[in-house]
Design a protein around this motif. Structure first.
Motif, PDB file in Angstrom:
ATOM      1  N   VAL A 241      30.307   4.860 -16.060  1.00 35.49           N
ATOM      2  CA  VAL A 241      30.040   3.629 -16.794  1.00 35.49           C
ATOM      3  C   VAL A 241      31.381   3.125 -17.313  1.00 35.49           C
ATOM      4  CG1 VAL A 241      28.869   2.556 -18.744  1.00 35.49           C
ATOM      5  CG2 VAL A 241      27.710   4.347 -17.415  1.00 35.49           C
ATOM      6  N   ALA A 242      31.755   1.921 -16.912  1.00 32.53           N
ATOM      7  CA  ALA A 242      33.059   1.359 -17.258  1.00 32.53           C
ATOM      8  C   ALA A 242      32.875   0.142 -18.157  1.00 32.53           C
ATOM      9  CB  ALA A 242      33.825   0.979 -15.994  1.00 32.53           C
ATOM     10  N   LEU A 243      33.482   0.174 -19.328  1.00 26.19           N
ATOM     11  CA  LEU A 243      33.378  -0.897 -20.310  1.00 26.19           C
ATOM     12  C   LEU A 243      34.706  -1.638 -20.422  1.00 26.19           C
ATOM     13  CD1 LEU A 243      31.569   1.040 -23.194  1.00 26.19           C
ATOM     14  CD2 LEU A 243      30.598   0.077 -21.093  1.00 26.19           C
ATOM     15  N   ALA A 244      34.615  -2.884 -20.846  1.00 24.61           N
ATOM     16  CA  ALA A 244      35.810  -3.667 -21.183  1.00 24.61           C
ATOM     17  C   ALA A 244      35.949  -3.652 -22.705  1.00 24.61           C
ATOM     18  CB  ALA A 244      35.682  -5.092 -20.671  1.00 24.61           C
ATOM     19  N   ARG A 245      37.066  -3.189 -23.199  1.00 21.19           N
ATOM     20  CA  ARG A 245      37.204  -2.956 -24.634  1.00 21.19           C
ATOM     21  C   ARG A 245      37.055  -4.226 -25.459  1.00 21.19           C
ATOM     22  NH1 ARG A 245      41.974   1.002 -25.751  1.00 21.19           N
ATOM     23  NH2 ARG A 245      40.670   2.129 -24.245  1.00 21.19           N
ATOM     24  N   ALA A 246      37.417  -5.370 -24.899  1.00 15.24           N
ATOM     25  CA  ALA A 246      37.321  -6.633 -25.642  1.00 15.24           C
ATOM     26  C   ALA A 246      36.087  -7.445 -25.259  1.00 15.24           C
ATOM     27  CB  ALA A 246      38.588  -7.466 -25.432  1.00 15.24           C
ATOM     28  N   ASP A 247      35.087  -6.793 -24.669  1.00 11.60           N
ATOM     29  CA  ASP A 247      33.875  -7.487 -24.223  1.00 11.60           C
ATOM     30  C   ASP A 247      33.118  -8.058 -25.420  1.00 11.60           C
ATOM     31  OD1 ASP A 247      31.555  -8.328 -22.981  1.00 11.60           O
ATOM     32  OD2 ASP A 247      31.298  -6.493 -21.817  1.00 11.60           O
ATOM     33  N   ASN A 248      32.840  -9.369 -25.368  1.00 15.63           N
ATOM     34  CA  ASN A 248      32.092 -10.014 -26.456  1.00 15.63           C
ATOM     35  C   ASN A 248      30.749 -10.558 -25.974  1.00 15.63           C
ATOM     36  OD1 ASN A 248      33.071 -12.069 -24.862  1.00 15.63           O
ATOM     37  ND2 ASN A 248      33.669 -13.395 -26.551  1.00 15.63           N
ATOM     38  N   ILE A 249      30.286 -10.085 -24.825  1.00 12.41           N
ATOM     39  CA  ILE A 249      29.015 -10.547 -24.271  1.00 12.41           C
ATOM     40  C   ILE A 249      28.008  -9.401 -24.228  1.00 12.41           C
ATOM     41  CG2 ILE A 249      27.879 -11.507 -22.232  1.00 12.41           C
ATOM     42  CD1 ILE A 249      30.392 -13.146 -21.715  1.00 12.41           C
ATOM     43  N   VAL A 272      38.184   0.295 -20.826  1.00 13.10           N
ATOM     44  CA  VAL A 272      39.481  -0.180 -20.333  1.00 13.10           C
ATOM     45  C   VAL A 272      40.010  -1.250 -21.281  1.00 13.10           C
ATOM     46  CG1 VAL A 272      40.704  -1.189 -18.380  1.00 13.10           C
ATOM     47  CG2 VAL A 272      38.752   0.334 -17.985  1.00 13.10           C
ATOM     48  N   GLY A 273      41.175  -1.046 -21.811  1.00 16.20           N
ATOM     49  CA  GLY A 273      41.757  -1.958 -22.786  1.00 16.20           C
ATOM     50  C   GLY A 273      42.389  -3.183 -22.155  1.00 16.20           C
ATOM     51  N   GLY A 274      42.542  -4.230 -22.964  1.00 20.75           N
ATOM     52  CA  GLY A 274      43.250  -5.422 -22.537  1.00 20.75           C
ATOM     53  C   GLY A 274      42.448  -6.361 -21.665  1.00 20.75           C
ATOM     54  N   ILE A 275      41.138  -6.125 -21.545  1.00 16.99           N
ATOM     55  CA  ILE A 275      40.299  -6.990 -20.734  1.00 16.99           C
ATOM     56  C   ILE A 275      39.007  -7.284 -21.477  1.00 16.99           C
ATOM     57  CG2 ILE A 275      41.241  -6.172 -18.546  1.00 16.99           C
ATOM     58  CD1 ILE A 275      38.898  -4.343 -18.234  1.00 16.99           C
ATOM     59  N   ASP A 276      38.338  -8.383 -21.107  1.00 18.68           N
ATOM     60  CA  ASP A 276      37.025  -8.682 -21.674  1.00 18.68           C
ATOM     61  C   ASP A 276      36.052  -8.957 -20.535  1.00 18.68           C
ATOM     62  OD1 ASP A 276      37.238 -11.435 -20.880  1.00 18.68           O
ATOM     63  OD2 ASP A 276      38.365 -11.875 -22.718  1.00 18.68           O
ATOM     64  N   HIS A 277      34.826  -9.312 -20.882  1.00 17.71           N
ATOM     65  CA  HIS A 277      33.783  -9.456 -19.865  1.00 17.71           C
ATOM     66  C   HIS A 277      34.178 -10.477 -18.803  1.00 17.71           C
ATOM     67  CE1 HIS A 277      29.457  -8.640 -18.928  1.00 17.71           C
ATOM     68  NE2 HIS A 277      29.583  -9.779 -18.263  1.00 17.71           N
ATOM     69  N   MET A 278      34.560 -11.672 -19.213  1.00 15.87           N
ATOM     70  CA  MET A 278      34.852 -12.716 -18.235  1.00 15.87           C
ATOM     71  C   MET A 278      36.186 -12.541 -17.536  1.00 15.87           C
ATOM     72  SD  MET A 278      32.443 -14.654 -17.430  1.00 15.87           S
ATOM     73  CE  MET A 278      33.432 -15.770 -16.443  1.00 15.87           C
ATOM     74  N   SER A 279      37.134 -11.850 -18.163  1.00  8.00           N
ATOM     75  CA  SER A 279      38.412 -11.664 -17.470  1.00  8.00           C
ATOM     76  C   SER A 279      38.251 -10.733 -16.273  1.00  8.00           C
ATOM     77  CB  SER A 279      39.485 -11.136 -18.423  1.00  8.00           C
ATOM     78  OG  SER A 279      39.319  -9.762 -18.721  1.00  8.00           O
ATOM     79  N   LEU A 280      37.154  -9.957 -16.244  1.00 13.66           N
ATOM     80  CA  LEU A 280      36.867  -9.136 -15.075  1.00 13.66           C
ATOM     81  C   LEU A 280      36.433  -9.975 -13.880  1.00 13.66           C
ATOM     82  CD1 LEU A 280      35.011  -6.099 -16.680  1.00 13.66           C
ATOM     83  CD2 LEU A 280      37.323  -6.170 -15.752  1.00 13.66           C
ATOM     84  N   TYR A 281      36.243 -11.272 -14.124  1.00 15.32           N
ATOM     85  CA  TYR A 281      35.890 -12.205 -13.065  1.00 15.32           C
ATOM     86  C   TYR A 281      37.052 -13.143 -12.730  1.00 15.32           C
ATOM     87  CZ  TYR A 281      31.183 -10.922 -14.635  1.00 15.32           C
ATOM     88  OH  TYR A 281      30.066 -10.230 -15.017  1.00 15.32           O
ATOM     89  N   THR A 282      37.801 -13.510 -13.737  1.00 18.61           N
ATOM     90  CA  THR A 282      38.736 -14.621 -13.592  1.00 18.61           C
ATOM     91  C   THR A 282      40.206 -14.215 -13.548  1.00 18.61           C
ATOM     92  OG1 THR A 282      38.740 -14.923 -16.007  1.00 18.61           O
ATOM     93  CG2 THR A 282      37.140 -16.193 -14.743  1.00 18.61           C
ATOM     94  N   ASN A 283      40.530 -12.971 -13.895  1.00 21.52           N
ATOM     95  CA  ASN A 283      41.915 -12.521 -13.927  1.00 21.52           C
ATOM     96  C   ASN A 283      42.098 -11.441 -12.867  1.00 21.52           C
ATOM     97  OD1 ASN A 283      44.292 -10.923 -14.660  1.00 21.52           O
ATOM     98  ND2 ASN A 283      44.350 -12.162 -16.527  1.00 21.52           N
ATOM     99  N   VAL A 284      42.855 -11.753 -11.841  1.00 19.84           N
ATOM    100  CA  VAL A 284      43.017 -10.831 -10.718  1.00 19.84           C
ATOM    101  C   VAL A 284      43.628  -9.512 -11.168  1.00 19.84           C
ATOM    102  CG1 VAL A 284      44.139 -10.478  -8.484  1.00 19.84           C
ATOM    103  CG2 VAL A 284      43.149 -12.707  -9.036  1.00 19.84           C
ATOM    104  N   ASP A 285      44.565  -9.562 -12.099  1.00 19.12           N
ATOM    105  CA  ASP A 285      45.178  -8.332 -12.605  1.00 19.12           C
ATOM    106  C   ASP A 285      44.155  -7.461 -13.322  1.00 19.12           C
ATOM    107  OD1 ASP A 285      47.642  -9.071 -11.590  1.00 19.12           O
ATOM    108  OD2 ASP A 285      48.330  -9.966 -13.464  1.00 19.12           O
TER     109      ASP A 285
END
Length: 307
Positions: A241-249, A272-285
């Protein structure tokens, strides 16, 4: 090499893309992938798939019924049990494929599908592994938190009115997946303008068949969606189970509670730090960062499954 494929699920023809890793001989592991709310198979999955190709896995990502290129009489309608059934039929289809290691075939899901794969593994003994990414695990609590108490009450009224209309023989209504601008002006399933902006960008560049609306009944189904009781049934299947540390959704506390309920000792939770829910869709890095973490776990897991 990418190959267009199709298979049946409860009478509907579902369309998918099968990609085999280059330069790998023999039967290879397979990761079956499907998406979250109103996804088509072109939404982010090809990017995540690259991380799995890099460790010698094939991938199969597909459109659920009612979405993208797949058949379905109620377009943009999300019934989670139908989508879970589509996952299970994708597994059955994978069992017919040559050049695939059927004992090392597993499932991957993101957001709504992150919950679907947990339920699928609880109901179906065939997945060799499960990867759940920023999963939606409790629809009622998630909707109440994201909308706020007042707007949530308005959402419940909209759903009740739609149910009454359907009872009276009228067609069910539709609603936006998320608002273009002010979330207080129109009820939507996910009241975040940045979700709209993110998906519109993906639609323009990669997923032209994505439509940013859903049936009201889809959101009603979401309110009854709870993953934790099924997580308790997973005893032997390896799970990440992989979470985004800055997820606000999706909510980390609900996700962690669900993870803790998984009975299998062969499980891993990462935040995983430094990412949020939508950046897992919109940020290639950010996509690559999450994909690398998952691929590393999968490579280790597959090595253990060999013995």
């Amino acid at each position: 090499m990418a190959e267009q494929v199709e298979f049946k699920s409860n009478g509907n023809t579902l369309k998918g893309i099968l990609v085999r890793p280059e330069g790998v001989t023999g039967d290879v592991p397979l990761v079956i992938m499907a998406g979250g709310w109103c996804y088509t198979k072109e939404v982010v999955m090809p990017h995540y798939a690259k991380s799995f190709h890099a460790i010698g896995c094939a991938t199969l990502y597909f459109d659920y019924r009612n979405f993208g290129e797949s058949e379905g009489d109620r377009r943009q309608h999300l019934n989670p049990w139908e989508q879970i059934e589509d996952y299970r039929n994708a597994i059955s289809f994978a069992q017919t494929l040559k050049g695939i290691d059927h004992k090392r075939t597993g499932i991957w899901g993101i957001s709504y599908a992150g919950g679907h794969v947990i339920i699928t593994a609880a109901l179906d003994s065939r997945p060799a592994f499960v990867i759940s990414t920023v999963p939606v695990v409790d629809g009622f609590q998630t909707m109440r938190r994201t909308h706020g108490e007042r707007r949530f009450a308005e959402l419940q009224k909209l759903i009740a009115d739609d149910r009454q209309a359907r009872f009276e023989g009228k067609p069910g209504g539709n609603m936006p997946m998320s608002p273009k601008e002010d979330p207080t002006k129109e009820l939507s399933s996910w009241p975040f303008p940045h979700v709209y902006a993110g998906f519109m960008g993906i639609k323009a560049k990669e997923a032209p068949l994505h439509e940013h609306w859903n049936t009201i009944e889809s959101t009603e189904w979401l309110l009854s969606y709870v993953v934790k009781p099924y997580a308790q049934r997973i005893v032997e299947t390896p799970v990440m189970v992989a979470l985004a540390r800055a997820d606000n959704i999706t909510s980390a506390d609900l996700e962690v509670e669900m993870f803790n309920a998984i009975a299998s000792p062969d499980k891993k939770l990462v935040s995983v730090g430094g990412i949020d829910h939508m950046s897992l869709y919109t940020n290639v890095d950010h996509l690559a960062k999450m994909g690398k973490v998952q691929a590393e776990w999968l490579e280790e897991t597959l090595a253990r499954l060999d013995h």
